[in-house]
Scaffold this motif. Structure first.
Motif, PDB file in Angstrom:
ATOM      1  N   GLN A  31       0.741  -1.199  -0.011  1.00 16.13           N
ATOM      2  CA  GLN A  31       0.026  -0.079   0.043  1.00 16.13           C
ATOM      3  C   GLN A  31       0.871   1.157   0.121  1.00 16.13           C
ATOM      4  O   GLN A  31       0.398   2.355   0.218  1.00 16.13           O
ATOM      5  N   ALA A  32       2.135   0.974  -0.333  1.00 25.08           N
ATOM      6  CA  ALA A  32       2.874   2.555  -0.256  1.00 25.08           C
ATOM      7  C   ALA A  32       2.894   3.283  -1.558  1.00 25.08           C
ATOM      8  O   ALA A  32       2.842   4.719  -1.131  1.00 25.08           O
ATOM      9  N   THR A  35      -0.971   7.255  -3.906  1.00 29.48           N
ATOM     10  CA  THR A  35      -1.242   8.367  -3.251  1.00 29.48           C
ATOM     11  C   THR A  35      -2.446   8.943  -3.928  1.00 29.48           C
ATOM     12  O   THR A  35      -2.494   8.767  -5.304  1.00 29.48           O
ATOM     13  N   CYS A  60       3.962   8.472  -3.505  1.00 27.24           N
ATOM     14  CA  CYS A  60       3.551   8.179  -2.129  1.00 27.24           C
ATOM     15  C   CYS A  60       2.867   9.489  -1.606  1.00 27.24           C
ATOM     16  O   CYS A  60       2.177   9.420  -0.660  1.00 27.24           O
ATOM     17  N   ILE A 184       8.684   7.619   1.847  1.00 30.00           N
ATOM     18  CA  ILE A 184       8.144   6.773   2.836  1.00 30.00           C
ATOM     19  C   ILE A 184       9.148   6.674   3.985  1.00 30.00           C
ATOM     20  O   ILE A 184      10.400   6.476   3.903  1.00 30.00           O
ATOM     21  N   LEU A 234       0.601   4.451   6.298  1.00 26.95           N
ATOM     22  CA  LEU A 234       0.609   3.747   4.958  1.00 26.95           C
ATOM     23  C   LEU A 234       0.242   2.335   5.590  1.00 26.95           C
ATOM     24  O   LEU A 234      -0.657   1.701   4.942  1.00 26.95           O
ATOM     25  N   SER A 247       3.929   7.993   4.890  1.00 32.24           N
ATOM     26  CA  SER A 247       4.146   8.999   3.743  1.00 32.24           C
ATOM     27  C   SER A 247       4.471  10.391   4.552  1.00 32.24           C
ATOM     28  O   SER A 247       3.446  10.839   5.050  1.00 32.24           O
TER      29      SER A 247
END
Ligand SMILES: C[S@@+](CC[C@H](N)C(=O)[O-])C[C@H]1O[C@@H](n2cnc3c(N)ncnc32)[C@H](O)[C@@H]1O
Length: 343
Positions: A31-32, A35, A60, A184, A234, A247
């Protein structure tokens, strides 16, 4: 195996990952690198971009400052298929220019192929973007002190030499220029079991820095008082390890004279004039400074300099330092709180 060989192996793996394995953001397995912030804030521009570019957005955060960017020369480190670079190219306008750097040819080809059509869609006579093949650790195509704004979206975590990336940013920025990056970070140093997993590295988690190591890296390179603009959680507890990945969007400027080490009170006030067209009522500088138009607001000397010795000066009236009154209460919100995060 020496460090250079390890770097080459990692680069080869990442090129394969971003060039061939991932064809669009639906192929991501964590899920990184996804955005919504950019899509929400720049929907009108994204609507003008080719699908192929938008579908290959692996960012992100939203590394696009909200003030007036017209005429700036910018650099996007790890520009990928070009989404952020293209949005920025519209924001800087035909008088400005955006350079992108990426090491993966397949990504660069998408950006290069679409650049003329994107420029036409923006109403520009010719593209104001140049996409260079290269490494963010060196950015050899970019001259010293030639850039007003460096952005990067979810890339620095992928570099095995983050120190060189930050030094390169310091090299290419002009005085008063700004680093404005989304990346991140973790709430602790990433354990070896995650850091040595190539898939987690490629998906932007394994190589993430502990937030405070990241901020220290910036300080060590001369970016004295980096500010967090926004931050959102995240992923927590990855592969059985207790950890929180976030993030963050961070901004910091290059000054010839160093900033104060702490927020010091010199009795200064900053007033936002409302000059930035996209911020008519208020301007959000970072996660603890929101300036209402016309309202004099006490600021520490560092913030006063950030607003008066950079491009932001055209939107602020800042009173000169009077005398030293001791420490200024400029404490940021704890990063653990998401209460006011806007995405
Ligand atoms: C997660 S993607 C982000 C791309 C782009 N910023 C975006 O938001 O879509 C990472 C990109 O960084 C590039 N990259 C990773 N490490 C790099 C390095 N050391 N030098 C240059 N590019 C790099 C990859 O090729 C890939 O295109």
């Amino acid at each position: 195996m020496n460090a250079t060989v390890i770097d080459e192996e990692l680069r080869g793996y990442l090129r394969e990952y971003y060039g061939r394995r991932l064809q669009h953001n639906g192929d991501l397995t964590e899920q990184a690198c996804c955005t919504d912030a950019t899509a929400a804030r720049h929907a009108d521009t994204i609507a003008l971009l080719p699908d192929e570019v938008v579908r290959r957005h692996y960012g992100c955060g939203c590394p696009l400052p909200e003030d007036d960017l017209s005429g700036l020369t910018c650099l996007d480190l790890g520009s990928g298929a070009g989404v952020d670079a293209f949005i920025l190219s519209r924001l800087v306008g035909p008088e400005g220019h955006v350079h992108g750097i990426d090491m993966t040819l397949e990504q660069l080809e998408v950006a290069r192929k679409h650049a003329p059509a994107v420029a036409r869609a923006f109403g520009f006579e010719r593209p104001n973007t140049t996409f260079h093949e290269g490494f963010i650790e060196t950015a050899e195509a970019i001259a010293d002190a030639s850039i007003d704004l460096v952005i990067s979206d979810c890339v620095i975590n992928l570099s095995p030499r983050k120190d060189l990336v930050i030094e390169t940013i310091a090299r290419v920025l002009r005085e008063g220029g700004e680093l404005y990056v989304s990346d991140i970070v973790a709430d602790r140093r990433v354990p070896e079991s995650l850091a040595s997993d190539p898939r987690l590295v490629a998906e932007c988690l394994g190589g993430a820095l502990y937030l405070h190591d990241f901020l220290d890296l910036l300080r060590d390179a001369g970016f004295g008082d980096p500010r967090i603009v926004e931050s959102r959680v995240l992923q927590t507890d990855v592969a059985g390890e207790p950890i929180e990945f976030r993030s963050v969007t961070v901004r910091a400027q290059k000054f010839a004279q160093p900033l104060d080490r702490r927020c010091e009170d010199y009795g200064q006030l900053a007033t936002y004039t409302g000059a930035f067209p996209r911020c008519p009522a208020r301007f959000r500088y970072d996660d603890h400074h929101v300036f209402e138009r016309g309202r004099p607001t006490p600021v520490c000397r560092n913030t006063a300099r950030m607003l008066s010795e950079t491009r932001l000066a055209k939107g602020f009236q800042v009173t000169p330092p009077l005398r030293h009154f001791g420490l200024f209460d400029c404490a940021p919100r704890p990063v653990a709180s998401d209460a006011e995060a806007c995405c």
